[in-house]
Design a protein around this motif. Structure first.
Motif, PDB file in Angstrom:
ATOM      1  N   VAL A 114       0.937  -0.854   0.196  1.00  0.00           N
ATOM      2  CA  VAL A 114       0.288   0.344   0.053  1.00  0.00           C
ATOM      3  C   VAL A 114       0.884   1.379  -0.096  1.00  0.00           C
ATOM      4  O   VAL A 114       2.069   1.111   0.904  1.00  0.00           O
ATOM      5  N   GLU A 115       0.690   2.099  -1.224  1.00  0.00           N
ATOM      6  CA  GLU A 115       1.590   3.478  -1.096  1.00  0.00           C
ATOM      7  C   GLU A 115       0.860   4.296   0.150  1.00  0.00           C
ATOM      8  O   GLU A 115      -0.017   4.531  -0.296  1.00  0.00           O
ATOM      9  N   ALA A 116       1.433   4.655   1.020  1.00  0.00           N
ATOM     10  CA  ALA A 116       1.337   5.883   1.666  1.00  0.00           C
ATOM     11  C   ALA A 116       2.921   6.402   2.307  1.00  0.00           C
ATOM     12  O   ALA A 116       3.013   6.281   2.549  1.00  0.00           O
ATOM     13  N   GLU A 117       1.923   7.558   1.792  1.00  0.00           N
ATOM     14  CA  GLU A 117       3.353   8.987   1.784  1.00  0.00           C
ATOM     15  C   GLU A 117       3.276   9.458   3.834  1.00  0.00           C
ATOM     16  O   GLU A 117       4.383   9.890   4.502  1.00  0.00           O
ATOM     17  N   ARG A 118       2.052   8.910   4.284  1.00  0.00           N
ATOM     18  CA  ARG A 118       2.107   9.132   5.445  1.00  0.00           C
ATOM     19  C   ARG A 118       1.720   8.335   6.591  1.00  0.00           C
ATOM     20  O   ARG A 118      -0.066   8.166   6.071  1.00  0.00           O
ATOM     21  N   ARG A 146      10.680  -3.497   9.354  1.00  0.00           N
ATOM     22  CA  ARG A 146      10.913  -4.926   7.773  1.00  0.00           C
ATOM     23  C   ARG A 146       9.940  -4.775   6.554  1.00  0.00           C
ATOM     24  O   ARG A 146      10.149  -5.333   5.946  1.00  0.00           O
ATOM     25  N   ASN A 147       8.562  -3.997   6.939  1.00  0.00           N
ATOM     26  CA  ASN A 147       7.515  -3.900   6.552  1.00  0.00           C
ATOM     27  C   ASN A 147       7.296  -3.130   6.173  1.00  0.00           C
ATOM     28  O   ASN A 147       5.356  -2.524   5.886  1.00  0.00           O
ATOM     29  N   THR A 148       7.809  -1.708   5.621  1.00  0.00           N
ATOM     30  CA  THR A 148       7.497  -0.110   5.319  1.00  0.00           C
ATOM     31  C   THR A 148       9.010   0.290   5.222  1.00  0.00           C
ATOM     32  O   THR A 148       9.803  -0.256   5.264  1.00  0.00           O
ATOM     33  N   GLY A 149       8.506   1.074   4.447  1.00  0.00           N
ATOM     34  CA  GLY A 149       9.450   1.600   4.008  1.00  0.00           C
ATOM     35  C   GLY A 149       9.382   1.980   2.464  1.00  0.00           C
ATOM     36  O   GLY A 149       8.840   2.256   1.866  1.00  0.00           O
ATOM     37  N   ILE A 150      10.587   2.552   2.144  1.00  0.00           N
ATOM     38  CA  ILE A 150      10.763   2.829  -0.118  1.00  0.00           C
ATOM     39  C   ILE A 150      11.277   1.880  -0.869  1.00  0.00           C
ATOM     40  O   ILE A 150      12.116   1.366  -0.574  1.00  0.00           O
ATOM     41  N   TYR A 180       7.827   7.910 -16.537  1.00  0.00           N
ATOM     42  CA  TYR A 180       9.120   7.919 -16.068  1.00  0.00           C
ATOM     43  C   TYR A 180      10.087   7.682 -16.984  1.00  0.00           C
ATOM     44  O   TYR A 180       9.909   6.299 -17.110  1.00  0.00           O
ATOM     45  N   PRO A 181      11.633   7.931 -17.224  1.00  0.00           N
ATOM     46  CA  PRO A 181      12.719   6.651 -17.689  1.00  0.00           C
ATOM     47  C   PRO A 181      13.526   5.944 -16.246  1.00  0.00           C
ATOM     48  O   PRO A 181      13.223   4.672 -16.953  1.00  0.00           O
ATOM     49  N   ASP A 182      13.372   6.325 -15.264  1.00  0.00           N
ATOM     50  CA  ASP A 182      13.710   5.685 -14.209  1.00  0.00           C
ATOM     51  C   ASP A 182      12.220   5.092 -13.639  1.00  0.00           C
ATOM     52  O   ASP A 182      11.221   6.453 -13.477  1.00  0.00           O
ATOM     53  N   PRO A 183      12.825   4.871 -12.411  1.00  0.00           N
ATOM     54  CA  PRO A 183      12.037   3.874 -11.159  1.00  0.00           C
ATOM     55  C   PRO A 183      11.578   4.967 -10.580  1.00  0.00           C
ATOM     56  O   PRO A 183      12.465   5.862  -9.888  1.00  0.00           O
ATOM     57  N   VAL A 184      10.245   4.923  -9.698  1.00  0.00           N
ATOM     58  CA  VAL A 184       9.922   6.158  -8.866  1.00  0.00           C
ATOM     59  C   VAL A 184      10.245   5.085  -7.714  1.00  0.00           C
ATOM     60  O   VAL A 184       9.098   4.506  -7.437  1.00  0.00           O
ATOM     61  N   PRO A 185      10.330   6.177  -6.842  1.00  0.00           N
ATOM     62  CA  PRO A 185      10.221   6.159  -5.397  1.00  0.00           C
ATOM     63  C   PRO A 185       9.318   5.914  -4.276  1.00  0.00           C
ATOM     64  O   PRO A 185       9.240   7.466  -5.057  1.00  0.00           O
ATOM     65  N   CYS A 186       9.132   5.309  -3.757  1.00  0.00           N
ATOM     66  CA  CYS A 186       7.123   5.646  -2.928  1.00  0.00           C
ATOM     67  C   CYS A 186       6.983   4.751  -1.488  1.00  0.00           C
ATOM     68  O   CYS A 186       8.632   3.859  -1.385  1.00  0.00           O
ATOM     69  N   ASP A 187       6.985   5.788  -0.857  1.00  0.00           N
ATOM     70  CA  ASP A 187       6.891   4.722   0.284  1.00  0.00           C
ATOM     71  C   ASP A 187       5.949   3.900   0.326  1.00  0.00           C
ATOM     72  O   ASP A 187       4.770   3.687  -0.454  1.00  0.00           O
TER      73      ASP A 187
END
Length: 143
Positions: free
Chosen positions: A90-94, A118-122, A130-137
């Protein structure tokens, strides 16, 4: 009577951190910078743990993007997954993670913090725009 608990919070700028708050949902909505009306309380099993946590999000869980592991640049070795279950990201910034017992919020422990880490992060996700992979929380939950 101590009315404070320690929770684990994620912020798109600070990352994952522990914070002590007043034991009520209004302090969680302040931490997430959202209204109490938009705060959702979700009982989720994180990763390969058998323990449920309370995860607070701004908006309903379904409002957050759901990602499947094959879309992500992650370590997908067998030990990172529990056999016979489906893992969603699940992508969630906060978000805020804490324990609950008998309907009351409780502090997270050191073991909880390790499991949450272990189970959260980026992660990096492919995006056609976008040409490069996009980081997401993300929060990795087992369903």
């Amino acid at each position: 009577m101590n009315n404070k608990i320690t929770v684990v919070a994620n912020d798109e700028y600070k990352g994952l951190y522990e914070v002590e708050i007043t034991n009520d949902e209004s302090s969680i909505s302040q931490l997430l910078n959202c209204s109490k009306e938009s705060l959702s309380k979700n009982k989720l099993t994180l990763g390969d743990s058998n323990k449920d946590y309370i995860v607070f999000l701004d908006g309903k869980l379904d409002d957050h993007d759901q990602m499947t592991p094959d879309l992500l640049d992650i370590d997908d070795t067998e030990e990172n997954y529990t056999k016979g279950t489906k893992t969603l990201f699940v992508e969630a910034e906060r978000f805020v993670v804490c324990n609950e017992k008998n309907g009351k919020l409780e502090s997270t422990t050191e073991d909880d913090m390790e499991n949450i880490k272990r189970n959260t992060g980026i992660v990096y996700r492919e995006d056609l725009n976008y040409p490069d992979p996009v980081p997401c929380d993300f929060i990795r939950i087992r369903v």
